[in-house]
Design an enzyme around this catalytic site. Structure first.
Site, PDB file in Angstrom:
ATOM      1  N   CYS A  17       0.827  -1.205   0.000  1.00 53.95           N
ATOM      2  CA  CYS A  17       0.000   0.000   0.000  1.00 53.95           C
ATOM      3  C   CYS A  17       0.859   1.252   0.000  1.00 53.95           C
ATOM      4  O   CYS A  17       0.341   2.354   0.049  1.00 53.95           O
ATOM      5  CB  CYS A  17      -0.888   0.010   1.256  1.00 53.95           C
ATOM      6  SG  CYS A  17      -2.587   0.485   0.947  1.00 53.95           S
ATOM      7  N   GLY A  56      -6.752   4.334  -5.025  1.00 53.66           N
ATOM      8  CA  GLY A  56      -5.490   3.891  -4.444  1.00 53.66           C
ATOM      9  C   GLY A  56      -5.698   3.225  -3.096  1.00 53.66           C
ATOM     10  O   GLY A  56      -6.777   2.713  -2.802  1.00 53.66           O
ATOM     11  N   CYS A  57      -4.670   3.242  -2.282  1.00 50.67           N
ATOM     12  CA  CYS A  57      -4.739   2.617  -0.962  1.00 50.67           C
ATOM     13  C   CYS A  57      -5.892   3.217  -0.158  1.00 50.67           C
ATOM     14  O   CYS A  57      -6.012   4.433  -0.025  1.00 50.67           O
ATOM     15  CB  CYS A  57      -3.421   2.818  -0.229  1.00 50.67           C
ATOM     16  SG  CYS A  57      -3.375   2.084   1.414  1.00 50.67           S
ATOM     17  N   PHE A  58      -6.743   2.354   0.390  1.00 49.72           N
ATOM     18  CA  PHE A  58      -7.948   2.861   1.055  1.00 49.72           C
ATOM     19  C   PHE A  58      -7.700   3.533   2.394  1.00 49.72           C
ATOM     20  O   PHE A  58      -8.579   4.222   2.917  1.00 49.72           O
ATOM     21  CB  PHE A  58      -9.016   1.779   1.207  1.00 49.72           C
ATOM     22  CG  PHE A  58      -8.565   0.403   1.634  1.00 49.72           C
ATOM     23  CD1 PHE A  58      -7.485   0.203   2.475  1.00 49.72           C
ATOM     24  CD2 PHE A  58      -9.255  -0.719   1.185  1.00 49.72           C
ATOM     25  CE1 PHE A  58      -7.093  -1.068   2.867  1.00 49.72           C
ATOM     26  CE2 PHE A  58      -8.878  -1.999   1.571  1.00 49.72           C
ATOM     27  CZ  PHE A  58      -7.791  -2.172   2.417  1.00 49.72           C
TER      28      PHE A  58
END
Length: 233
Positions: A17, A56-58
């Site tokens: 991530c 993208g990364c949550f």
């Protein structure tokens, strides 16, 4: 705050991530800027509605919307694939069809869907990157909107066209509209990650600038105390 002790699977999550998302190509909140509000917006008098965004990364996307007034919950999860593959280790391989996403529950009387879109495109991620955010490469990190109603789809499509026509960004918007698809909540260790781990290097470098940009650019929509998944459950 001490660095959190992470289980092995979370260490893997932290590595995969690790994204230099930035804000309009930079990690500096000062260089983020306000984009135009949608010309087309909803007229919703309901007390509750949902929106689903991937960018993208949550961790960071969830963190941003947890600080937005009118949002009553924001859950990290997976959307776009099947239930049996909605598992972090599988999603991270990029073949499941899922995107890391955040399901936002909000009060339309306090904040509109269009205002959520404006925040999503302004500070939550870089919408010009296709199937990636920074060095995180793969369809699981794609920029995508999953409208939960025909009205949301109409508003989102019109807003993307509006921003592209105005050339707000240096490149065309890569955000996809993928329709209403089942959302699967991510594992508990992903929920509220930004708030629970503010000293974590990834959070400090990539996500805290987003929160600072939200506060600077959207002072009326910003709230200091985030709404947490753990508090809602």
């Amino acid at each position: 705050m001490k660095m959190p002790t992470l289980r092995p699977v979370l260490l893997i999550a932290a590595i995969t991530c690790l994204t230099f998302v930035g804000l309009r190509g930079t990690s500096s909140a000062e260089e983020a800027y306000l984009i135009p509000a949608p010309v087309t917006d909803e007229a919703n008098t309901a007390t509750s509605a949902t929106a689903v965004f991937a960018g993208g990364c949550f961790w960071g996307v969830q963190g941003v919307f947890q600080h937005v007034t009118g949002v009553t919950n924001a859950v990290s999860g997976y959307v776009g694939g099947e239930a049996e593959t909605a598992v972090y280790e599988k999603v991270g391989r990029g073949w499941t069809g899922h995107a890391e996403a955040v399901k936002i529950t909000y009060d339309p009387r306090q904040i509109s869907y269009g205002a959520l879109l404006q925040i999503y495109f302004s500070v939550a991620h870089d919408p010009t990157q296709k199937d990636r955010q920074g060095p995180d490469v793969g369809p699981q990190y794609r920029s995508a909107i999953f409208p939960t109603s025909p009205e949301q789809e109409r508003i989102a499509a019109a807003y993307i066209a509006q921003l592209d026509q105005a050339k707000v960004f240096p490149k065309a918007i890569a955000t996809r509209l993928e329709g209403d698809k089942p959302f699967y909540a991510a594992e508990d260790y992903h929920q509220d990650f930004l708030t629970l781990n503010p000293s974590y290097p990834y959070i400090v470098f990539n996500d805290l600038p987003k929160i600072a940009a939200l506060k600077a650019i959207f002072p009326k929509e910003y709230r200091d105390e985030p709404v947490l998944v753990g508090a809602v459950r």
